[in-house]
Design a protein around this motif. Structure first.
Motif, PDB file in Angstrom:
ATOM      1  N   THR A 280      51.354  81.415-110.425  1.00  0.00           N
ATOM      2  CA  THR A 280      50.032  81.721-110.964  1.00  0.00           C
ATOM      3  C   THR A 280      49.552  83.130-110.626  1.00  0.00           C
ATOM      4  OG1 THR A 280      48.977  80.704-109.038  1.00  0.00           O
ATOM      5  CG2 THR A 280      49.343  79.296-110.981  1.00  0.00           C
TER       6      THR A 280
ATOM      7  N   PRO B 203      45.185  96.520-114.763  1.00  0.00           N
ATOM      8  CA  PRO B 203      46.203  96.110-113.795  1.00  0.00           C
ATOM      9  C   PRO B 203      46.701  97.275-112.944  1.00  0.00           C
ATOM     10  CG  PRO B 203      47.097  96.134-116.011  1.00  0.00           C
ATOM     11  CD  PRO B 203      45.634  96.416-116.135  1.00  0.00           C
TER      12      PRO B 203
ATOM     13  N   ARG C 218      51.132  86.973-114.621  1.00  0.00           N
ATOM     14  CA  ARG C 218      50.493  86.603-115.895  1.00  0.00           C
ATOM     15  C   ARG C 218      50.967  87.494-117.038  1.00  0.00           C
ATOM     16  NH1 ARG C 218      46.123  90.364-116.812  1.00  0.00           N
ATOM     17  NH2 ARG C 218      45.734  91.591-114.943  1.00  0.00           N
TER      18      ARG C 218
ATOM     19  N   ASP D 272      45.163  89.738-110.753  1.00  0.00           N
ATOM     20  CA  ASP D 272      44.145  89.578-111.791  1.00  0.00           C
ATOM     21  C   ASP D 272      43.283  90.822-111.984  1.00  0.00           C
ATOM     22  OD1 ASP D 272      42.724  89.484-109.448  1.00  0.00           O
ATOM     23  OD2 ASP D 272      41.939  87.454-109.742  1.00  0.00           O
ATOM     24  N   ARG D 273      43.706  91.938-111.430  1.00  0.00           N
ATOM     25  CA  ARG D 273      42.911  93.163-111.583  1.00  0.00           C
ATOM     26  C   ARG D 273      42.945  93.649-113.022  1.00  0.00           C
ATOM     27  NH1 ARG D 273      42.223  96.772-106.463  1.00  0.00           N
ATOM     28  NH2 ARG D 273      42.084  95.090-104.971  1.00  0.00           N
ATOM     29  N   ASN D 274      41.814  94.208-113.438  1.00  0.00           N
ATOM     30  CA  ASN D 274      41.727  94.772-114.772  1.00  0.00           C
ATOM     31  C   ASN D 274      40.975  96.085-114.678  1.00  0.00           C
ATOM     32  OD1 ASN D 274      42.051  94.976-117.478  1.00  0.00           O
ATOM     33  ND2 ASN D 274      40.472  93.485-118.013  1.00  0.00           N
TER      34      ASN D 274
END
Length: 173
Positions: free
Chosen positions: A100, A126, A103, A122-124
């Motif tokens: 998980t 990335p 991604r 989960d950084r945006n």
């Protein structure tokens, strides 16, 4: 200081490693699961491939885990504002897809070699990107991780996609 840049990528390794538990569906040689000794050694990548990929051979980190991992071998190098890491593992490509922390998997072909590209965390936007390939010497993943000291806005997948062709030709099939 180099270890800080590798921390998130190594986090992927640690999440996949599950504290040393065995994993179903490991790559096999002659019907038996691979051992760490049978895995590809990423630290043997030729200097010419590192230079062509934009990595500094002198910055080699041959201990990105800090402690031994029974299911992994790894090596990493500084490449300007990024770290380029190569890992081999007994874990399957399916286990990567089940993780998980990883991604946005996309099927890709690099220099004729099929694999999967993914984002880490989960950084945006990335800060880390990976490519994973099956091989007879374990599952091999290439990763690009933005150095923690960097304020670069370059996409880590762009860095990895530019570097990967120089490595794919020296990775085992």
């Amino acid at each position: 200081m180099r270890l800080v840049g590798f921390a998130a990528g190594v986090g992927v390794v640690l999440v996949l490693s599950g504290c040393g538990q065995s994993v179903d569906g490991q790559p096999e040689v002659s019907g038996a699961p691979l051992t760490k000794e049978q895995l590809f050694d990423p630290c043997t990548v030729p200097e010419s491939a590192l230079v062509a990929a934009g990595a500094d051979p002198a910055s080699k980190d041959d201990n990105p885990f800090s402690v031994p991992r029974a299911e992994w071998k790894g090596c990493g190098w500084r490449a300007s504002d990024f770290f380029i890491s190569i890992f081999s593992t007994t874990y399957t490509m399916e286990k990567f897809r089940e993780n998980t922390l990883l991604r946005d998997f996309q099927e890709v072909t690099v220099e004729g070699r099929a694999g999967s590209q993914y984002l880490i965390g989960d950084r945006n936007p990335p800060e880390e990107c990976g490519l994973v390939f099956a091989s007879g010497q374990g599952t091999i993943t290439l990763q690009s991780s933005k150095a923690s000291s960097s304020d670069s806005t370059v996409d880590p997948c762009l860095v990895l996609n530019n570097a990967a062709p120089h490595f794919v030709e020296v990775l085992p099939k």
